[in-house]
Each structure stands twice: as structure tokens, then as C-alpha cells.
Design a protein around this motif. Structure first.
Motif, PDB file in Angstrom:
ATOM      1  N   GLU A 169      15.663   3.918   8.542  1.00  0.00           N
ATOM      2  CA  GLU A 169      16.264   4.721   9.347  1.00  0.00           C
ATOM      3  C   GLU A 169      16.415   3.927  10.798  1.00  0.00           C
ATOM      4  OE1 GLU A 169      13.639   8.184   9.703  1.00  0.00           O
ATOM      5  OE2 GLU A 169      14.652   9.111   8.273  1.00  0.00           O
ATOM      6  N   ALA A 170      15.383   3.160  11.059  1.00  0.00           N
ATOM      7  CA  ALA A 170      15.429   2.304  12.340  1.00  0.00           C
ATOM      8  C   ALA A 170      16.681   0.780  12.037  1.00  0.00           C
ATOM      9  CB  ALA A 170      14.008   1.516  12.475  1.00  0.00           C
ATOM     10  N   VAL A 171      16.528   0.646  10.824  1.00  0.00           N
ATOM     11  CA  VAL A 171      17.871  -0.285  10.641  1.00  0.00           C
ATOM     12  C   VAL A 171      19.081   0.419  10.866  1.00  0.00           C
ATOM     13  CG1 VAL A 171      18.885  -1.777   8.839  1.00  0.00           C
ATOM     14  CG2 VAL A 171      16.304  -1.696   8.940  1.00  0.00           C
ATOM     15  N   THR A 231       0.806  -1.124   0.150  1.00  0.00           N
ATOM     16  CA  THR A 231       0.063  -0.092   0.018  1.00  0.00           C
ATOM     17  C   THR A 231       0.942   1.192  -0.088  1.00  0.00           C
ATOM     18  OG1 THR A 231      -0.233   0.326   2.433  1.00  0.00           O
ATOM     19  CG2 THR A 231      -1.795  -1.006   1.242  1.00  0.00           C
ATOM     20  N   ALA A 232       0.249   2.510  -0.416  1.00  0.00           N
ATOM     21  CA  ALA A 232       1.113   3.709  -0.555  1.00  0.00           C
ATOM     22  C   ALA A 232       1.500   3.837   1.145  1.00  0.00           C
ATOM     23  CB  ALA A 232       0.138   4.788  -0.815  1.00  0.00           C
ATOM     24  N   LYS A 233       0.717   3.627   2.137  1.00  0.00           N
ATOM     25  CA  LYS A 233       1.180   4.089   3.311  1.00  0.00           C
ATOM     26  C   LYS A 233       2.553   2.833   4.079  1.00  0.00           C
ATOM     27  CE  LYS A 233      -0.381   4.227   8.330  1.00  0.00           C
ATOM     28  NZ  LYS A 233      -1.452   4.061   9.034  1.00  0.00           N
ATOM     29  N   GLU A 234       2.419   1.771   3.626  1.00  0.00           N
ATOM     30  CA  GLU A 234       3.385   0.873   3.622  1.00  0.00           C
ATOM     31  C   GLU A 234       4.653   1.430   3.178  1.00  0.00           C
ATOM     32  OE1 GLU A 234       1.440  -3.296   4.081  1.00  0.00           O
ATOM     33  OE2 GLU A 234       1.681  -2.717   2.488  1.00  0.00           O
ATOM     34  N   TYR A 235       4.655   1.546   1.819  1.00  0.00           N
ATOM     35  CA  TYR A 235       5.718   2.265   0.897  1.00  0.00           C
ATOM     36  C   TYR A 235       6.346   3.506   1.620  1.00  0.00           C
ATOM     37  CZ  TYR A 235       8.270   4.194  -2.867  1.00  0.00           C
ATOM     38  OH  TYR A 235       9.127   4.805  -3.603  1.00  0.00           O
ATOM     39  N   LEU A 236       5.475   4.403   1.983  1.00  0.00           N
ATOM     40  CA  LEU A 236       5.879   5.737   2.599  1.00  0.00           C
ATOM     41  C   LEU A 236       6.610   5.238   3.966  1.00  0.00           C
ATOM     42  CD1 LEU A 236       3.016   7.984   1.451  1.00  0.00           C
ATOM     43  CD2 LEU A 236       5.392   7.878   0.498  1.00  0.00           C
ATOM     44  N   GLU A 237       6.234   4.365   4.381  1.00  0.00           N
ATOM     45  CA  GLU A 237       6.611   4.236   5.902  1.00  0.00           C
ATOM     46  C   GLU A 237       8.130   3.260   5.864  1.00  0.00           C
ATOM     47  OE1 GLU A 237       3.606   2.051   7.796  1.00  0.00           O
ATOM     48  OE2 GLU A 237       2.774   3.600   8.741  1.00  0.00           O
ATOM     49  N   GLN A 238       8.427   3.018   4.795  1.00  0.00           N
ATOM     50  CA  GLN A 238       9.541   2.387   4.527  1.00  0.00           C
ATOM     51  C   GLN A 238      10.898   3.439   4.750  1.00  0.00           C
ATOM     52  OE1 GLN A 238      10.372  -0.955   3.773  1.00  0.00           O
ATOM     53  NE2 GLN A 238       8.278  -0.953   4.739  1.00  0.00           N
ATOM     54  N   ALA A 266      27.470   2.458   6.634  1.00  0.00           N
ATOM     55  CA  ALA A 266      27.684   3.358   5.329  1.00  0.00           C
ATOM     56  C   ALA A 266      26.887   3.020   4.356  1.00  0.00           C
ATOM     57  CB  ALA A 266      29.268   3.564   5.114  1.00  0.00           C
ATOM     58  N   ASP A 267      26.933   2.002   3.837  1.00  0.00           N
ATOM     59  CA  ASP A 267      25.969   1.337   2.756  1.00  0.00           C
ATOM     60  C   ASP A 267      24.482   1.398   3.085  1.00  0.00           C
ATOM     61  OD1 ASP A 267      25.553  -0.165   0.290  1.00  0.00           O
ATOM     62  OD2 ASP A 267      24.703  -1.848   1.821  1.00  0.00           O
ATOM     63  N   LYS A 270      21.774   4.010   0.813  1.00  0.00           N
ATOM     64  CA  LYS A 270      20.401   3.401   0.365  1.00  0.00           C
ATOM     65  C   LYS A 270      19.308   4.339   0.990  1.00  0.00           C
ATOM     66  CE  LYS A 270      21.753  -1.322   0.302  1.00  0.00           C
ATOM     67  NZ  LYS A 270      21.618  -2.647   0.862  1.00  0.00           N
ATOM     68  N   LEU A 271      19.366   4.739   2.284  1.00  0.00           N
ATOM     69  CA  LEU A 271      18.481   5.728   3.003  1.00  0.00           C
ATOM     70  C   LEU A 271      18.372   6.928   2.008  1.00  0.00           C
ATOM     71  CD1 LEU A 271      16.434   6.460   4.854  1.00  0.00           C
ATOM     72  CD2 LEU A 271      18.102   7.139   6.535  1.00  0.00           C
ATOM     73  N   ILE A 272      19.571   7.501   1.951  1.00  0.00           N
ATOM     74  CA  ILE A 272      19.477   8.962   1.245  1.00  0.00           C
ATOM     75  C   ILE A 272      18.867   8.690  -0.155  1.00  0.00           C
ATOM     76  CG2 ILE A 272      21.057  10.443   0.110  1.00  0.00           C
ATOM     77  CD1 ILE A 272      23.123   9.805   2.371  1.00  0.00           C
ATOM     78  N   ASP A 273      19.279   7.941  -0.990  1.00  0.00           N
ATOM     79  CA  ASP A 273      18.632   7.296  -2.315  1.00  0.00           C
ATOM     80  C   ASP A 273      16.971   7.307  -2.133  1.00  0.00           C
ATOM     81  OD1 ASP A 273      21.232   7.736  -3.490  1.00  0.00           O
ATOM     82  OD2 ASP A 273      21.274   5.574  -3.774  1.00  0.00           O
ATOM     83  N   PHE A 274      16.554   6.390  -1.183  1.00  0.00           N
ATOM     84  CA  PHE A 274      15.185   6.241  -1.142  1.00  0.00           C
ATOM     85  C   PHE A 274      14.481   7.409  -0.710  1.00  0.00           C
ATOM     86  CE2 PHE A 274      11.625   4.328   1.037  1.00  0.00           C
ATOM     87  CZ  PHE A 274      10.987   3.616   0.113  1.00  0.00           C
ATOM     88  N   ARG A 275      14.896   8.282   0.365  1.00  0.00           N
ATOM     89  CA  ARG A 275      14.296   9.326   0.704  1.00  0.00           C
ATOM     90  C   ARG A 275      14.201  10.319  -0.256  1.00  0.00           C
ATOM     91  NH1 ARG A 275      14.693  11.180   6.653  1.00  0.00           N
ATOM     92  NH2 ARG A 275      14.586  12.983   5.603  1.00  0.00           N
ATOM     93  N   LEU A 276      15.279  10.588  -1.203  1.00  0.00           N
ATOM     94  CA  LEU A 276      15.121  11.369  -2.258  1.00  0.00           C
ATOM     95  C   LEU A 276      14.289  10.862  -3.247  1.00  0.00           C
ATOM     96  CD1 LEU A 276      18.804  12.101  -2.741  1.00  0.00           C
ATOM     97  CD2 LEU A 276      17.063  13.832  -2.005  1.00  0.00           C
ATOM     98  N   LYS A 277      14.070   9.573  -3.477  1.00  0.00           N
ATOM     99  CA  LYS A 277      13.160   9.147  -4.516  1.00  0.00           C
ATOM    100  C   LYS A 277      11.657   9.304  -4.031  1.00  0.00           C
ATOM    101  CE  LYS A 277      11.955   4.351  -6.574  1.00  0.00           C
ATOM    102  NZ  LYS A 277      10.621   4.268  -6.015  1.00  0.00           N
ATOM    103  N   VAL A 278      11.376   9.146  -2.736  1.00  0.00           N
ATOM    104  CA  VAL A 278      10.054   9.160  -1.973  1.00  0.00           C
ATOM    105  C   VAL A 278       9.655  10.509  -2.314  1.00  0.00           C
ATOM    106  CG1 VAL A 278       8.976   8.938   0.104  1.00  0.00           C
ATOM    107  CG2 VAL A 278      10.227   7.114  -0.792  1.00  0.00           C
TER     108      VAL A 278
END
Length: 149
Positions: free
Chosen positions: A21-23, A9-16, A74-75, A79-87
Motif C-alpha cells: 500500500e505504501a508503494v 517470519t509470519a509478521k514480516e509476511y503479513l506486513e507486506q 494500476a499494476d 497486485k495489492l488486491i490479489d495479495f490482500r485476498l490471498k493473505v
């Protein structure tokens, strides 16, 4: 929860964003614990020491694990930076500026409902209703992407 059809769902995707960040926070805690272990092992105590370990270079092994953990952190940050920018970019593609603001505040900035209500100058109940509409809009706009995610 994923829908029965298997798409997210959109919510599940956005919550990623928050999940990723928790990881990273968990990996950082692990690294901190390893460093603490290394420092606690480093001091020489008084009296005789008995070698009971199969690993004669405990500190070296521990240092290697710390280095491995730092590389993983670092890896994951990359990944988080790329994903945040994408979202963030996907959110910005929505036409209703209220939806853009609300989704960005909630899923990129992790603001509370109360903080969003104050910022947007709406009551909390209305913000939550608007949130539902914003999620439907996101779901509709990115349905194909969400089905294959």
C-alpha cells in the motif's frame, strides 16, 4: 527482519500488505508531482522565451511519464488486491477465531492496538499476547510457504 535461515517470519509476511500500500501511495505522489510540473510548464509567460532544452517537446515527454506512472499504479493496485485476498484467505484458515479476528484487524484493516482491544473487549496487554500466539499459529500453519517466499 528475516530470520537467519532466510525464511520470512509470519509478521514480516503479513506486513507486506502495508508495504504494498505504501508503494502505491508513493507512486501516486510521484504522479501528482508530475502533473503539477506539467501544469506549471503549460502556461505561456510574457516576453521572449529562449529554447535551452534538448527536448523540444517537454510537455509530451512529461505526459508520457505521467501515463507510464498511471500504468504502474494500476499494476501495483492489481497486485495489492490479489495479495490482500490471498493473505485474508490464509488468515481465515486459522482455527482460533480470536486469532483470525486479531490478524485481520491488524494486518488487513491496519487497526491500532487500542482499537483492536476495544473491538475485541480485551485489554491491550492481553491483545498483544494473543497477537504473539496468533503469529506463532500462522507461522506454524504456513511454514513451508513462508520458507519459500
Amino acid at each position: 527482519m528475516q530470520e537467519e535461515s532466510g525464511k520470512i517470519t509470519a509478521k514480516e509476511y503479513l506486513e507486506q500488505v502495508k508495504v504494498k500500500e505504501a508503494v502505491i501511495k508513493n507512486l501516486e505522489r510521484d504522479r501528482t508531482n508530475l502533473v503539477a510540473m506539467m501544469y506549471s510548464m503549460g502556461g505561456a509567460g510574457s516576453g521572449e522565451r529562449v529554447q535551452s532544452s534538448k527536448d523540444p517537446d517537454k510537455l509530451g515527454t512529461l505526459y508520457g511519464k505521467i501515463d507510464e506512472k498511471e500504468r504502474k499504479i494500476a499494476d501495483e493496485i492489481d497486485k495489492l488486491i490479489d495479495f490482500r485476498l490471498k493473505v485474508s484467505g490464509e488468515i481465515n484458515e486459522i482455527e482460533d477465531e480470536r486469532y483470525v479476528e486479531l490478524l485481520h484487524k491488524r494486518y488487513i484493516e491496519h487497526e491500532s492496538w487500542d482499537a483492536i482491544s476495544i473491538d475485541m473487549q480485551y485489554n491491550t496487554k492481553y491483545v498483544m499476547k494473543l497477537h504473539g500466539c496468533a503469529l506463532q499459529e500462522f507461522q506454524s500453519k504456513f511454514n513451508d510457504m513462508l520458507e519459500s517466499y
